[in-house]
Design an enzyme around this catalytic site. Structure first.
Site, PDB file in Angstrom:
ATOM      1  N   LYS B  79      29.819 -41.395  38.246  1.00 39.20           N
ATOM      2  CA  LYS B  79      30.505 -40.742  39.378  1.00 39.20           C
ATOM      3  C   LYS B  79      29.502 -40.403  40.483  1.00 39.20           C
ATOM      4  CE  LYS B  79      33.575 -36.767  40.382  1.00 39.20           C
ATOM      5  NZ  LYS B  79      34.292 -35.624  39.787  1.00 39.20           N
ATOM      6  N   SER B 155      38.959 -35.609  40.354  1.00 40.06           N
ATOM      7  CA  SER B 155      38.139 -36.221  41.391  1.00 40.06           C
ATOM      8  C   SER B 155      37.303 -37.390  40.874  1.00 40.06           C
ATOM      9  CB  SER B 155      37.172 -35.149  41.958  1.00 40.06           C
ATOM     10  OG  SER B 155      36.412 -34.599  40.904  1.00 40.06           O
ATOM     11  N   SER B 179      39.118 -32.713  36.634  1.00 36.21           N
ATOM     12  CA  SER B 179      38.710 -33.956  37.303  1.00 36.21           C
ATOM     13  C   SER B 179      38.254 -35.079  36.381  1.00 36.21           C
ATOM     14  CB  SER B 179      37.588 -33.646  38.311  1.00 36.21           C
ATOM     15  OG  SER B 179      38.132 -32.833  39.355  1.00 36.21           O
TER      16      SER B 179
END
Lengths: 483, 470, 80, 60
Positions: B79, B155, B179
């Site tokens: 990420k 996210s 997330s």
């Protein structure tokens, strides 16, 4: 019957049967009763309970059993800490009177009782440990025993003037931004805010959850060491208590400071002309005594001085506001004006301000830890002024807060001991603040006790308490001390 | 999509019995990514050359008998708010200082690297890990591979899309209010939010200091265990890291859940009017399958769940606002259209609110701890509904919809999202298994037990149409 | 007369020194009651005596063996 | 530009606090001081990437 000024002397007298606990406690009760109206020492006195406890203490001595560390010693408890004898008020109309009795003894109170301590009563405090005296509310006005037109300092006011006047030999205070050390300095006695988490704070009305400390107040650093030995140590009832071993504080009081590195900051640069001129002179004299005792002294400057004081203020106001807001909404007028407008100033802080204050505390911790790589002890004045007059107090927003040098150490959690270091020209006591690394109370107490072997400020007794002139005569006339 | 190596475990076996190599698997994934990333928006940056070098080194080491463990040679997605040497970290934002974490590995990435992992690239993320994608900011827009008109959630959007569409065999996400579990839920794979302090979170752009966690995302619970074994453990650089021993998680997934006590908290998690009936049915179906394997389940009353969601949100935006305050003042419009109003909510809460939210957090954590004296795990839906249509999502709507994940950041507990089926519209459905502090092995064991008798986690999205269109 | 949502949002944005577009502000004004409802909902009687969950650790940044007197047990080593 | 007294009214409204008339002057003074003090916290550059001092532990 000779007078016992300190816990350690009284313990010797008790052990050698020069005096009984009953006589010692009776003397304390009598002193407390005679001065209470004038000084505002107590919210509640427990004369009968104290007499019973004194008799029980005598029985232990008589039986030749091993006496507790505080066996038979009269003690005052700040009225925001719970005891079984009665209610806890926090010197406020607002606190639910059933809260204290439902808890019974706070952990620290239980520990002092188990050590043979005799509780003489609940001493006056600023309202909820934050509101300055308010004449419109039905509570005693704590007055400075050295000059009753002046303030005792707060918020552990009654414990401060009670020890100074002899109503008891030691007591408990609490310290969120200096509330042990300021009254100790202003009443001319000793008091220590230990490391955050060193002394369990359950059974105590909170002001700032991440800043609150319960701690001992007494005449001498040695007495504080005796009391801290009883108070310190982990307890699961306090979410913030730290499970660290408790050393033997008394054996650490060697009186020898050779090799100890002391860093000094007079903090005069932060106070400007608000400061009392006697403060820097008294501090320099005190520090020279430490170097005579073998310490090596250097100058240093406390980093982020203003920012860390603000971090403590933002944190304590916000944490207190969360606790008080339901009562603020329903009983605003029942609070002292200074409490509601002081804690109420938290409305100005955003959630982000609160989080940022915690980030600044961390930066401060890192910087202070770096200082302690080069020194073992940091010394500053406890405050740069003597006790204000009661009229000058006004509300909490006053500039005089800038002359207090205590809330810095609540932000970063280091242990800080205040010991008397002389008087202002107006014959009001001044305190020296001795700070060490986290969980190293032993070194701070050693420095304070060694200093008190070489000086007698802590044995000075307010004329008002008039019964012991021996200590005062030795200090010479108080008025010339500032020279 | 190579049908052979869907999971890390399969690929690890194949690499050691000579049927394939890390380079082959990595090349295939890189080719597939080149084809699909434009349509799926999984990666901000693909570090192809470095990945192939890492793959070759992994193969060479294996050939020399050097075996760092099952992650050796495994292509992973990282990420893009976690520092990784090969590429700058953007947090999908124009605001993050380009020098932030430049040329460094976060401790968690360094551990994966030491285990011989291959890094495909930096996966797309919601800007600074919150809000919705903003097409005007020049970052790839992630799409749900099961239906590109629907959200891949966030996210950790990119990692979720990559694992689901086969653009990596696993990866890292971060989880402050859901997330990791959100993307795992809507993209149909497994995602674990770890106990607070279990995995060091230094080297990661913070969102909520006291809520953030880094978690493994992969197809299966077993793969998550393989990743977690390497990720977990104390590191002095993270003041919140817990010095707690790290067990061999993959060896603890015994498949035996006889006697396991499962608590189903009501009413918020199962009787909310916004809970999609198909989601509820699929979750209760999976619970029934676990009961058939010898577990016991029971509903119980868990009060204040809605307030717990709010407390998590208040603490998150207050902590995030403190981090972003000066940039919000000076560079408001550089932030995405959905990120900035969400962050700015931090200005509407008072310091007293934040202190009170932390007090509520203590009370609710104790409430949950008491429930865990009776139950080994709790199970809830991972989300009230399958993936929403991207076009219908707004910042304000999110205030109204319930959220089933933030509760477990508030209490710091481990929670894994596990695929449990598909809606009639063909969108993944997911259940959440929550455990006691540091009980990652238990929640993964429950997920793995289900995955031994179902294959929802092995389903591959119909990306042929996308490939054909490419 | 107590301030309206519009006055409140205007004032808070000004205190935070944030300059937002008109439609963003309109969204804030519309969402404001809901945002506050979340915060106000946390002042529950059950929370009257609770400590905050986040706590302060004075030991941070001090090497555990920095001083002889106390071999402070590291608060990090929580047993599983 | 809203003045300090409007801002004070706003934050009092949010907190559900209604001071007595005689408190207003002190509250306004404290409000302005508090705002200035809070601003000090944001001037500490070293705090830019710092974690908060208050730390959470999952173990109760």
């Amino acid at each position: 019957m000779n007078e016992y000024l300190t816990i350690s002397d009284a313990l010797d007298g008790l052990r050698e049967n020069e005096i009984t606990a009953t006589e010692l406690v009776e003397k304390a009760i009598e002193t407390g009763k005679s001065l209470d109206d004038e000084l505002g020492i107590y919210i509640a006195r427990y004369d009968e309970h104290a007499r019973e406890a004194a008799a029980a203490a005598d029985a232990v001595y008589a039986a030749g059993d091993e006496p507790g560390l505080l066996q038979g010693i009269p003690l005052g408890i700040k009225d925001i800490i719970t005891t079984v004898e009665g209610e806890t008020t926090a010197q406020s109309l607002v606190l639910d009177r059933s809260w204290g009795p439902a808890i019974g003894d706070a952990v620290v109170v239980q520990r002092m009782r188990d050590a043979g301590g005799v509780i003489t009563g609940k001493t006056t405090t600023m309202e909820y440990a934050i509101g300055v005296p308010d004449w419109t509310k039905p509570f005693p006005i704590p007055r400075n025993p050295w000059n009753t037109e002046h303030w005792t300092g707060g918020s552990s006011s009654g414990t401060g003037n009670g020890v100074a006047a002899g109503a008891f030999l030691g007591g408990l205070g609490t310290d969120t931004g200096g509330s042990i050390r300021i009254p100790a300095a202003y009443c001319g006695i000793s008091g220590i805010k230990a490391t955050f988490g060193r002394v369990p704070k359950s059974g105590c009305v909170p002001l700032g959850y991440s800043l609150d400390h319960i701690g001992p107040m007494a005449r001498s650093a040695r007495d504080c060491a005796i009391m801290l030995q009883v108070l310190a140590g982990y307890d699961p009832s306090d979410a913030c208590a730290v499970d660290a071993p408790v050393p033997d504080y008394l054996s650490g009081l060697t009186g020898d400071l050779t090799g100890l590195r002391v860093g000094v900051d007079t903090l005069a640069q932060h106070v400007g002309d608000d400061g009392d001129p006697a403060t820097v002179a008294a501090l320099q004299a005190a520090v020279s005594v430490l170097s005579e005792l073998g310490a090596t002294v250097t100058e240093l400057a406390l980093p982020y001085y203003a920012e860390l004081n603000v971090a403590t203020r933002v944190t304590s106001r916000s944490e207190a506001f969360a606790y008080h807001v339901p009562d603020f909404r329903s009983r605003w007028g029942d609070y002292f004006q200074s409490t509601r407008t002081g804690v109420g100033s938290a409305v100005a802080f955003t959630g982000a301000d609160f989080v940022q204050a915690q980030r600044v505390r961390r930066v401060g911790q890192k910087a202070v830890a770096a200082l302690f790589a080069d020194v073992d002890v940091i010394v500053t004045p406890t405050a740069s002024i003597g006790a204000l007059s009661l009229e000058e107090l006004g509300d909490l927003g006053g500039g005089w807060f800038r002359s207090m040098h205590t809330s810095y150490w609540n932000a970063v959690g280091n242990p800080a001991l205040s010991v008397p270091m002389g008087f202002t020209a107006a014959a009001l006591p001044l305190g020296m603040q001795i700070v060490t690394r986290p969980f190293d109370e032993a070194t701070g107490l050693k420095v304070g006790e060694a200093y008190q072997r070489a000086t007698r400020w802590h044995l000075a007794v307010p004329p008002l308490a008039g019964r012991y002139d021996v200590a005062v005569r030795d200090q010479g006339d108080l008025t010339d001390t500032a020279a | 999509m190579s049908e052979k190596y869907l999971t890390i475990a399969d690929a690890a076996v194949a690499m050691r019995d000579g049927t394939t190599t890390s380079v082959a698997i990595t090349q295939e994934i890189l080719d597939r990514t080149a084809t699909l990333n434009p349509a799926l928006g999984a990666y901000v940056e693909v570090t192809a050359d470095a990945a192939l070098e890492q793959a070759a080194a992994a193969d060479a080491a294996l050939a020399d008998g050097i075996d760092h463990g099952p992650l050796q040679g495994i292509p992973l997605a990282i990420k893009d708010i976690i520092a990784m040497r090969e590429a700058p970290t953007t947090a999908n934002s124009r605001v993050l200082d380009p020098e932030w974490g430049k040329g460094t590995d976060a401790p968690v990435v360094a551990r994966l690297r030491a285990a011989g992992a291959v890094f495909v690239g930096k996966a797309t993320t919601s800007e600074f890990a919150l809000g919705l994608p903003d097409p005007d900011k020049g970052f790839p827009i992630p799409h749900n591979p099961w239906n590109v008109a629907h959200t891949p959630a966030g996210s950790s959007s990119g990692t979720g899309v990559a694992v689901s569409a086969g653009l990596a065999l696993g990866g890292l996400g971060t989880d402050t209010g859901g997330s990791v579990r959100g993307p795992a839920s809507v993209n149909g794979h497994t995602g674990l939010k770890v106990t607070f302090g279990r995995v060091p979170k230094s080297g990661v752009v913070p969102l909520g200091f006291s809520l953030d966690s880094i978690g493994p995302m992969a197809r299966s619970a077993y793969d998550c265990a393989l990743l977690l074994e390497v990720m977990a453990g104390y590191d002095a650089s993270d003041p919140n890291a817990a010095d707690v021993p790290v067990p061999k998680y993959s060896e603890l997934l015994s498949g035996d859940i006889a006697g396991l006590e499962i608590g189903l908290p009501i009413p918020y998690f199962f009787e909310h009017e916004k809970l999609d009936p198909e989601m509820k049915e699929a979750v209760l179906g999976a619970v029934k399958q676990l009961v058939d394997l010898g577990a016991r389940s029971e509903e119980f009353e868990l009060p204040y769940a809605n307030e717990a969601k709010d407390a998590n949100h208040i603490i998150m935006v207050a902590e995030a606002y403190a981090y972003h305050r000066n940039d919000l003042v000076n560079r408001w419009t550089d932030y995405g259209y959905a990120t900035r109003p969400t962050l700015a909510r931090g200005a509407f809460y008072t310091a007293g609110d934040v202190a009170q939210a932390q007090r509520f957090r203590m009370m609710w954590s104790r409430l949950v701890a008491r429930a865990f004296e009776k139950y080994d795990v709790m199970i809830t839906p991972s989300a009230p509904a399958p993936a929403e249509k991207a076009s219908e999502m707004t910042v304000s709507r999110r205030l109204l919809t319930p959220n089933y994940t933030g509760h477990w950041n508030l209490t710091g507990l481990p929670a894994v999202a596990v695929p449990v089926g598909f809606s009639t519209a063909g969108l993944p459905l997911s259940m959440q298994v929550i455990g006691k502090p540091f009980a990652e092995a238990t929640v993964l064991k429950v997920a793995d037990a289900l995955q031994r008798i179902t294959d929802w986690h092995l389903a591959v999205p119909p990306v042929e149409a996308l490939v054909a269109a490419a | 007369m107590s301030p309206s949502s519009e006055e409140i949002v205007t004032s808070l944005l000004s205190m935070a020194r944030l300059t937002v577009s008109d439609d963003e502000k309109a969204t804030f004004v519309r969402d404001f009651p809901l945002i506050r409802e979340g915060a106000d909902g946390l002042y529950l009687p059950d929370v009257e005596f609770d400590e905050p969950a986040v706590k302060f650790n004075p030991l941070d940044y001090y090497p555990a063996t920095a001083w002889p007197a106390v071999q402070a047990q590291s608060t990090r080593s929580e047993e599983v | 530009m809203t003045g300090d007294d409007q801002k004070l009214d706003v934050v009092l409204e949010i907190c559900g606090i209604s001071p007595l008339p005689q408190d207003k002057e002190i509250m306004l003074k404290n409000f302005v001081t508090a705002r200035e003090q809070a601003a000090l916290l944001w001037g500490v550059a070293e705090a830019r990437y710092e974690e908060p001092g208050l730390i959470f532990s999952a173990k109760l």
